[in-house]
Scaffold this motif. Structure first.
Motif, PDB file in Angstrom:
ATOM      1  N   ARG A 213       0.787  -1.194   0.111  1.00 44.70           N
ATOM      2  CA  ARG A 213       0.045   0.028  -0.050  1.00 44.70           C
ATOM      3  C   ARG A 213       0.905   1.282  -0.120  1.00 44.70           C
ATOM      4  O   ARG A 213       0.375   2.397  -0.137  1.00 44.70           O
ATOM      5  CB  ARG A 213      -1.017  -0.108   1.070  1.00 44.70           C
ATOM      6  N   ASP A 214       2.288   1.286   0.175  1.00 42.74           N
ATOM      7  CA  ASP A 214       3.042   2.273  -0.082  1.00 42.74           C
ATOM      8  C   ASP A 214       2.736   2.884  -1.301  1.00 42.74           C
ATOM      9  O   ASP A 214       3.406   3.979  -1.502  1.00 42.74           O
ATOM     10  CB  ASP A 214       4.659   2.162   0.467  1.00 42.74           C
ATOM     11  N   LEU A 215       2.515   2.013  -2.198  1.00 46.06           N
ATOM     12  CA  LEU A 215       2.469   2.608  -3.841  1.00 46.06           C
ATOM     13  C   LEU A 215       0.932   3.020  -3.967  1.00 46.06           C
ATOM     14  O   LEU A 215       0.627   3.389  -5.340  1.00 46.06           O
ATOM     15  CB  LEU A 215       2.725   1.585  -4.864  1.00 46.06           C
ATOM     16  N   LEU A 216       0.051   3.016  -3.079  1.00 45.81           N
ATOM     17  CA  LEU A 216      -1.513   3.276  -3.408  1.00 45.81           C
ATOM     18  C   LEU A 216      -1.403   4.553  -4.094  1.00 45.81           C
ATOM     19  O   LEU A 216      -2.288   4.778  -5.081  1.00 45.81           O
ATOM     20  CB  LEU A 216      -2.241   3.350  -2.048  1.00 45.81           C
ATOM     21  N   SER A 217      -0.774   5.557  -3.480  1.00 44.10           N
ATOM     22  CA  SER A 217      -0.910   6.908  -4.016  1.00 44.10           C
ATOM     23  C   SER A 217      -0.435   7.211  -5.526  1.00 44.10           C
ATOM     24  O   SER A 217      -0.620   7.999  -6.149  1.00 44.10           O
ATOM     25  CB  SER A 217      -0.476   7.990  -3.159  1.00 44.10           C
ATOM     26  N   SER A 218       0.441   6.155  -6.034  1.00 46.45           N
ATOM     27  CA  SER A 218       0.925   6.070  -7.354  1.00 46.45           C
ATOM     28  C   SER A 218      -0.288   5.767  -8.185  1.00 46.45           C
ATOM     29  O   SER A 218      -0.211   5.946  -9.588  1.00 46.45           O
ATOM     30  CB  SER A 218       1.871   5.122  -7.390  1.00 46.45           C
ATOM     31  N   ALA A 219      -1.497   5.052  -7.829  1.00 43.34           N
ATOM     32  CA  ALA A 219      -2.194   4.295  -8.676  1.00 43.34           C
ATOM     33  C   ALA A 219      -2.946   5.393  -9.557  1.00 43.34           C
ATOM     34  O   ALA A 219      -3.239   5.373 -10.663  1.00 43.34           O
ATOM     35  CB  ALA A 219      -3.263   3.369  -7.743  1.00 43.34           C
ATOM     36  N   PRO A 220      -3.585   6.450  -8.761  1.00 38.90           N
ATOM     37  CA  PRO A 220      -4.393   7.551  -9.637  1.00 38.90           C
ATOM     38  C   PRO A 220      -3.389   8.052 -10.854  1.00 38.90           C
ATOM     39  O   PRO A 220      -3.687   8.339 -11.918  1.00 38.90           O
ATOM     40  CB  PRO A 220      -4.554   8.682  -8.897  1.00 38.90           C
ATOM     41  N   ARG A 221      -2.067   8.247 -10.504  1.00 40.26           N
ATOM     42  CA  ARG A 221      -1.129   8.847 -11.478  1.00 40.26           C
ATOM     43  C   ARG A 221      -0.899   7.896 -12.591  1.00 40.26           C
ATOM     44  O   ARG A 221      -0.941   8.329 -13.611  1.00 40.26           O
ATOM     45  CB  ARG A 221       0.337   9.126 -10.893  1.00 40.26           C
TER      46      ARG A 221
END
Ligand code: GLU
Length: 309
Positions: A213-221
């Motif tokens: 989940r450390d990459l969750l905020s990359s998903a919208p990008r």
């Protein structure tokens, strides 16, 4: 869901040996795809020539095979190593450039970090664009003529991109106000993670992305980049992080690398231990990944981070 076309991926960065957190992510990525009857790809994210090494790639592939996590295509085929896929990233870069979305950026790392910090917590963030975005063509030419190589940024819209994460549910970010424009090619010519991963997931037909989940905020990008490049974003499923004390497990915790596990664990015991941490087994017991596919269910996996204590 059309299960015949389900495609998951392992996407490790061969910058060190894997630790328990990586293994848990790999196990869940494999179970997620296999439980749906899907295929698995092993892609080596070896973009950074300084941080990654071929011997780590081989060790990671050995670890996966040792655990019984197989893949249908990928490494050691060089077509699945990011270091060999530059022409695809170049093509995507040109496509974004043709849409007027790319600009050179000469900000220092310190300037970028400062710009990324909101003045006070909770306050609206910085200007999504740095000053380089508004340089005139002659100002840009002068910097290039002076031998100053720029990084390249993509211009994001003032738009909220929403993804429906398979584990954490609806997740939305306004790209301009949360993060702003981001680098897609570094000044040394290496393509950046966000561009490479989006292009690869799109071109490799990946439909399920399972990762920490450390990459969750990359998903919208990534979803936005893929749509802008004419593709369909995969479904994202993020998993909780394994924490030791208060720290996220990272490659720094070398003593917990799988190299040590090879000596002290039977692979079936280790899979059982990981499955128990992930809520898939009530208590650790030796098991093969294949035996877990029937009981795999995202609802059993905790959402809060998992303590190893
Ligand atoms: N290569 C990244 C890592 O090892 C994972 C990228 C991804 O899953 O999108 O952290």
């Amino acid at each position: 869901m059309d299960t015949a076309s389900v495609t998951g991926r392992f996407a490790p960065s061969p910058s060190g040996h894997m630790h328990m957190g990586n293994l848990l992510a790999m196990l869940l990525a494999w179970l997620d795809a296999r439980a749906l009857g899907g295929r698995m790809i092993l892609r080596m994210e070896d973009l950074d020539p300084v941080r990654t090494r071929p011997e780590y790639a081989a060790a990671i592939a050995d670890d996966l095979a040792w655990l019984g996590l197989d893949w249908d295509e990928g490494w050691p085929d060089p077509a699945y190593c990011q270091s060999r896929r530059t022409s695809y990233y170049e093509e995507a870069f040109r496509a974004l450039e043709a849409k007027g979305l790319v600009y050179p950026c000469w900000c220092s790392r310190a300037q970028r970090l400062a710009a990324a910090n909101a003045p006070h917590p909770g306050e609206a963030v910085h200007d999504p664009r740095c000053r380089c975005a508004s340089l005139s063509p002659s100002e840009r030419a002068a910097r290039i003529a002076a031998g100053r190589l720029p990084a390249w940024k993509v211009r994001v819209p003032d738009e909220t991109v929403t993804i429906r994460d398979g584990h954490y549910g609806v997740y939305a970010e306004n790209l301009a106000r949360e993060g702003g424009d981001f680098i897609i090619r570094r000044a040394d010519g290496v393509y950046a993670y966000q561009l490479a991963v989006s292009v690869d997931d799109m071109r490799m037909g990946v439909t399920r992305v399972v990762r920490g989940r450390d990459l969750l905020s990359s998903a919208p990008r990534q979803a936005w980049l893929i749509r802008t490049l004419g593709g369909t974003p995969p479904e994202y499923c993020h998993l909780p992080l394994l924490i030791s004390g208060r720290e996220k497990l990272s490659k720094r915790l070398g003593s917990q690398s799988t190299q040590a596990f090879h000596q002290s664990w039977d692979p079936r015991e280790l899979v059982g231990h990981l499955a128990c941490l992930a809520g898939l087994l009530p208590a650790p017991e030796p098991v093969s990944p294949r035996q877990l596919t029937d009981r795999f269910d995202w609802d059993k996996v905790p959402r809060e981070d998992i303590s190893m204590e």
